[in-house]
Design a protein around this motif. Structure first.
Motif, PDB file in Angstrom:
ATOM      1  N   GLN A 143       1.860   9.206  -3.069  1.00 29.46           N
ATOM      2  CA  GLN A 143       2.888   8.157  -3.021  1.00 29.46           C
ATOM      3  C   GLN A 143       3.410   7.951  -1.601  1.00 29.46           C
ATOM      4  O   GLN A 143       3.694   6.820  -1.198  1.00 29.46           O
ATOM      5  N   ALA A 144       3.531   9.042  -0.825  1.00 26.71           N
ATOM      6  CA  ALA A 144       3.981   8.916   0.564  1.00 26.71           C
ATOM      7  C   ALA A 144       2.977   8.124   1.391  1.00 26.71           C
ATOM      8  O   ALA A 144       3.340   7.242   2.181  1.00 26.71           O
ATOM      9  N   TRP A 167       3.430  13.365  -5.044  1.00 26.88           N
ATOM     10  CA  TRP A 167       4.276  12.848  -3.960  1.00 26.88           C
ATOM     11  C   TRP A 167       3.480  12.592  -2.684  1.00 26.88           C
ATOM     12  O   TRP A 167       3.816  11.676  -1.909  1.00 26.88           O
ATOM     13  N   GLN A 168       2.428  13.401  -2.461  1.00 32.47           N
ATOM     14  CA  GLN A 168       1.609  13.175  -1.272  1.00 32.47           C
ATOM     15  C   GLN A 168       0.965  11.802  -1.315  1.00 32.47           C
ATOM     16  O   GLN A 168       0.990  11.037  -0.332  1.00 32.47           O
ATOM     17  N   LEU A 217       9.944  10.878   1.074  1.00 30.76           N
ATOM     18  CA  LEU A 217       9.121  11.711   0.188  1.00 30.76           C
ATOM     19  C   LEU A 217       8.657  12.977   0.895  1.00 30.76           C
ATOM     20  O   LEU A 217       8.663  14.074   0.317  1.00 30.76           O
ATOM     21  N   ILE A 218       8.249  12.849   2.132  1.00 28.58           N
ATOM     22  CA  ILE A 218       7.794  14.032   2.876  1.00 28.58           C
ATOM     23  C   ILE A 218       8.983  14.932   3.206  1.00 28.58           C
ATOM     24  O   ILE A 218       8.898  16.163   3.097  1.00 28.58           O
ATOM     25  N   SER A 233       2.911   4.365   0.201  1.00 27.96           N
ATOM     26  CA  SER A 233       4.076   3.606   0.675  1.00 27.96           C
ATOM     27  C   SER A 233       3.922   3.251   2.152  1.00 27.96           C
ATOM     28  O   SER A 233       4.288   2.140   2.578  1.00 27.96           O
ATOM     29  N   LYS A 270      10.893   4.984   2.056  1.00 28.67           N
ATOM     30  CA  LYS A 270      10.444   5.782   0.917  1.00 28.67           C
ATOM     31  C   LYS A 270       9.376   6.788   1.336  1.00 28.67           C
ATOM     32  O   LYS A 270       9.409   7.962   0.922  1.00 28.67           O
ATOM     33  N   SER A 271       8.443   6.343   2.149  1.00 30.95           N
ATOM     34  CA  SER A 271       7.354   7.214   2.585  1.00 30.95           C
ATOM     35  C   SER A 271       7.877   8.425   3.352  1.00 30.95           C
ATOM     36  O   SER A 271       7.495   9.573   3.091  1.00 30.95           O
ATOM     37  N   TRP A 322      -1.592  10.380   6.109  1.00 33.50           N
ATOM     38  CA  TRP A 322      -0.270   9.812   6.453  1.00 33.50           C
ATOM     39  C   TRP A 322      -0.045   9.843   7.957  1.00 33.50           C
ATOM     40  O   TRP A 322       0.471   8.879   8.535  1.00 33.50           O
TER      41      TRP A 322
END
Length: 865
Positions: free
Chosen positions: A110-111, A107-108, A173-174, A114, A169-170, A138
């Motif tokens: 992907q965040a 998930w990190q 996710l976090i 995105s 989305k980003s 990020w």
């Protein structure tokens, strides 16, 4: 609820979906910024205190930050920079989430991906993204996004629409996966009972349950996160009932800094007083000591040089010298009030030991954190505050670097052995400012366990909560000081001209320089006008005091005697109003009570002093008068009823004359707090109601303290009582700053009872006060506009028109402070009062400040100009 701070801004995002893409995009930016700051402050709260004050350094930078880039640098420092080595062990899992390199299936990653995609669609250049990335990236990317859009850019709506989904989305996710947001978070507030009101911010808050039940915790009010221990989250505060949250947003002045809500765009002031000291290591104390053992006479020492303006106190010097050279007492404690001269006396005597053969080494270990200078108290860095630090310093003084750094070397254990048998020979260990060590009682027990003669320990301290030492008290007055006191007291009593030199000499001799004994004797002379033979009145120490006070005591009225006995049962300053209120429980003769208390002052049995905060009078007995009163109380038939009065006064809390914060407001808060504890334990408030109301009638601000408690109780009945008490307080036309506080509390109370008209009336009245920040008045306008749209006030059109016009007039008078958002709120007030022309004028004013303001642009379209 996942995390209330984040949930609120994400709800704003959800609500904005129904509007334009441009609005939706900027709502996401606000949410991302709130998320950014929440995580940063959470990680900073997990930093332990250290000598170089790394946590304070980061907070100090953020309170001054004028951009999000400073927040990114602070987070980087906390996660992997110099400050990261001081993270609590319980925070290492959170740290790893942000610092480890993560692949595409995490998930990190992907965040970050995105967010990078959103930047690409916005045509914003940013750092490249490797195959594996840490989550720290990020935050750097978000700074770029924020600065190129909300900060300094002009993002077209078409591009914003392309980036929306990736950005959402980003952020999501976090929000969904970051473990720091899943920890227990809560806003806590300590009630008068000593227990805490815990308002959950996260879903799981069971770690905070002990605060609801126990009174042993001493935590400042505010937002906390649990990392195996309660850690206060800095630069973040909650609005009433957690309806809003405010983050530090720069704008620092000498007294305040700006705090911003990402939910409502409202602002409030933060207190800058906690951040006035420069960051980094504080300067060393002027009495810290040398960094090496230097040859001094017949021994080695790191003791600092003597104080230049030291005034010799020969008697005390001889006594301390005798104690330090004897072979009988391993621990000597020098006890006295702060600034009375314990350290300077120690330095004077220690320097006289250098030429003797008693010690081969004298080691100075200072825990001083404040230097008392002529210009005022100055914070300094304590050199050693724990046994580990003491061991490290001692080892560095006596060992080579190779020995100190040898594998397996333990500095604390080494010092423990040296306390028992010192390799250098007999050693005097001096622990200066002992009360500022981490845990004085435990450290004393540690010293007492290991110290062995001929080694000795000298401790200087303001507080002595331990046994097993030989205490020496620093007190008394020199002859010149005693003569100055006699001159001063004689002038006050109007008897200076009648005092003969021989009588002055006799007073000094008999009193042994005790200032209060001198005052009592002068008071007796003022009463009788005779030079009594003081020598014949005394046969010894206690007998002299008893005889002297007995004659004065006999001349007091019954109310005066009872006042003396009541005060003597508790050695503390007491508000005069409170003493008289308690005494009137026993007699309804108010004038007799007042005369009895006044007689104590007239005969110098008691003294008055004025609290610097609110100019209220406090009364206390000198120590010798208190001792005399205790002996009288032991045989008094009124002992039980007097003890009941004393118990009541003790609920006000102890006081010192030299406490700069002393005031009746503080006493009333403590009084109500102690009442709350007892009511919480099942006692009836009726037992205290009469005393409380007596004090409140004489000291109107007491209604404010009482109202706060009733508000904390939270029942409809108690809130209605609070409303009545606040009304009584406001009827007395208090000073502006207090009136502002009271109107706010009354508005909150009306909100909790569903009284919308009372609520908005209170805040409109508050808005009339010049000291109320403009952003709060703007917030009131926002609330009134909402009520007018919903027609929820339950009053006729004329009353609505009156309320809106009053508030609009205040806002217009201070429009130089207004932002574009504020002008939009003023426009709605004008529209609600059918002032079309004024609405157009105010809309134009808002657009002149911020041409792109969404609210003003919408109003322009509505007004068709």
């Amino acid at each position: 609820m996942a995390h209330r701070v984040i949930d609120q801004v994400m709800q704003r995002v959800q609500d904005s979906k129904a509007g334009a893409d441009f609005t939706y995009f900027f709502s996401l930016l606000f949410a991302g910024e709130a998320l950014f700051k929440t995580i940063t402050l959470g990680m900073i709260s997990a930093l332990q205190d250290d000598k170089d004050r790394n946590r304070y350094r980061l907070e100090h930078s953020l309170v001054r930050a004028d951009g999000l880039g400073d927040w990114a640098r602070a987070l980087e420092d906390a996660l992997s920079g110099p400050a990261s080595q001081f993270l609590l062990a319980d925070a290492h899992t959170d740290q790893a989430e942000f610092t480890r390199l993560s692949g595409a299936d995490t998930w990190q990653n992907q965040a970050v991906s995105s967010l990078k995609s959103a930047l690409t669609k916005l045509d914003i250049e940013s750092e490249d993204l490797p195959t594996k990335t840490d989550l720290k990236r990020w935050f750097r990317l978000f700074v770029t996004l924020r600065n190129k859009t909300r900060g300094h850019g002009a993002t077209p709506a078409s591009k914003a629409a392309l980036a929306i989904n990736d950005l959402h989305k980003s952020i999501q996710l976090i929000c969904d996966n970051s473990s720091i947001l899943q920890r227990p978070w809560a806003d806590i507030y300590r009630n008068y009972s000593g227990k805490y009101r815990v308002a959950p911010i996260s879903a799981e808050t069971s770690a905070f349950d002990p605060l609801r039940k126990e009174t042993i915790h001493l935590l400042r009010n505010g937002i906390y996160i649990f990392f195996g221990a309660f850690r206060r989250v800095p630069l973040l505060c909650a609005g009433p009932d957690l309806r809003d949250f405010f983050f530090a947003n720069g704008g620092l002045t000498s007294k305040r800094f700006e705090m911003l809500s990402y939910l409502t765009d409202d602002k409030m002031d933060g207190d800058a007083s906690d951040y006035t000291i420069p960051p980094g290591s504080l300067p060393a104390s002027e009495t810290e000591g040398h960094g090496e053992l230097l040859p001094r006479g017949n021994c080695f020492s790191n003791v600092p040089d003597g104080i230049e303006d030291y005034v010799s106190r020969s008697t005390l010097e001889r006594e301390l010298h005798s104690l330090l050279i004897d072979e009988r007492r391993p621990i000597v404690t020098l006890v006295g009030r702060g600034g009375i001269g314990k350290t300077s006396l120690s330095l004077k005597v220690i320097h006289s030991l250098y030429e003797s053969n008693r010690y081969k080494a004298i080691v100075w270990l200072s825990a001083r954190d404040v230097d008392l200078q002529v210009s005022g108290p100055k914070p300094v860095k304590p050199l050693v505050v724990s046994p580990d630090e003491m061991g490290k310093l001692y080892s560095q003084l006596v060992l080579s670097q190779d020995q100190f750094k040898a594998k397996g070397f333990n500095a604390r254990i080494y010092l423990e052995k040296q306390l028992e048998f010192n390799d250098l020979g007999p050693c005097l260990f001096v622990f200066d400012n002992f009360e500022t060590t981490q845990n004085p009682v435990e450290i004393f027990n540690w010293i007492d366990t290991f110290i062995r003669l001929p080694n000795k320990a000298l401790i200087t301290t303001r507080l002595r909560d331990f046994k097993g030492d030989y205490p020496m008290e620093v007190r008394g007055m020199s002859d010149p000081e005693a003569r100055a006191l006699i001159d001063q007291t004689g002038d006050a009593l109007g008897i200076t001209a009648a005092l003969k030199p021989a009588y002055v000499d006799q007073l000094i001799q008999v009193s042994e320089g005790h200032p209060y004994v001198i005052k009592i004797l002068l008071g007796e002379f003022a009463r009788t006008g005779k030079h009594l033979d003081v020598t014949k009145l005394v046969a010894g120490n206690d007998e002299m005091l008893v005889a002297l006070f007995e004659r004065t005591y006999a001349s007091l009225s019954p109310c005066g005697q009872r006042a003396l006995l009541t005060l003597s049962a508790w050695s503390s300053s007491v508000p005069r109003i409170a003493l008289e209120a308690v005494l009137m429980r026993s007699t309804s003769e108010r004038q007799e009570v007042e005369r009895g208390v006044e007689s104590l002052i007239q005969y110098s049995m008691a003294e008055l002093h004025t609290a610097p905060v609110d100019q209220q009078l406090f009364i206390r007995l000198p120590l010798v008068a208190s001792v005399f009163g205790k002996k009288k109380l032991n045989v008094s038939p009124l002992r039980a009823s007097i003890q009941s009065d004393v118990d009541m006064l003790m609920m006000l809390g102890p006081s010192r004359n030299d406490d700069a914060r002393l005031g009746l407001a503080n006493k009333m808060d403590r009084f109500i707090k102690n009442i709350a504890k007892r009511v919480d334990a099942g006692q009836a408030f009726d037992d205290y109601e009469q005393i409380v109301e007596m004090i409140c009638r004489a000291y109107g601000r007491g209604w404010l303290s009482l109202a706060r408690w009733h508000l904390e109780m939270g029942t409809i009945e108690s809130i209605n009582k609070a409303k009545a008490e606040l009304t009584r307080y406001l009827e007395q036309q208090p000073e502006e700053i207090d009136a502002a506080d009271a109107w706010k509390l009354l508005g909150d109370a009306c909100y909790k009872t569903g009284d919308k008209l009372g609520e908005i009336h209170s805040f409109i009245e508050r808005a009339q006060l010049a000291s109320v920040p403009f952003y709060e008045i703007s917030g009131t306008a926002n609330s009134l506009n909402a009520m007018l749209r919903e027609s929820s006030l339950g009053v006729d059109k004329d009353e609505k028109n009156h309320l809106a016009r009053r508030l609009l007039a205040v806002l217009e008078n201070r429009k130089s402070e207004a932002s574009a958002n504020d002008f939009s709120r003023m426009v709605w007030l004008a529209l609600h009062t059918d002032q079309q022309a004024k609405a157009i004028e105010l809309t134009k004013a808002g657009l002149s400040i911020e041409p792109g303001n969404l609210h003003c642009l919408g109003l322009k379209e509505r007004l068709h100009f």
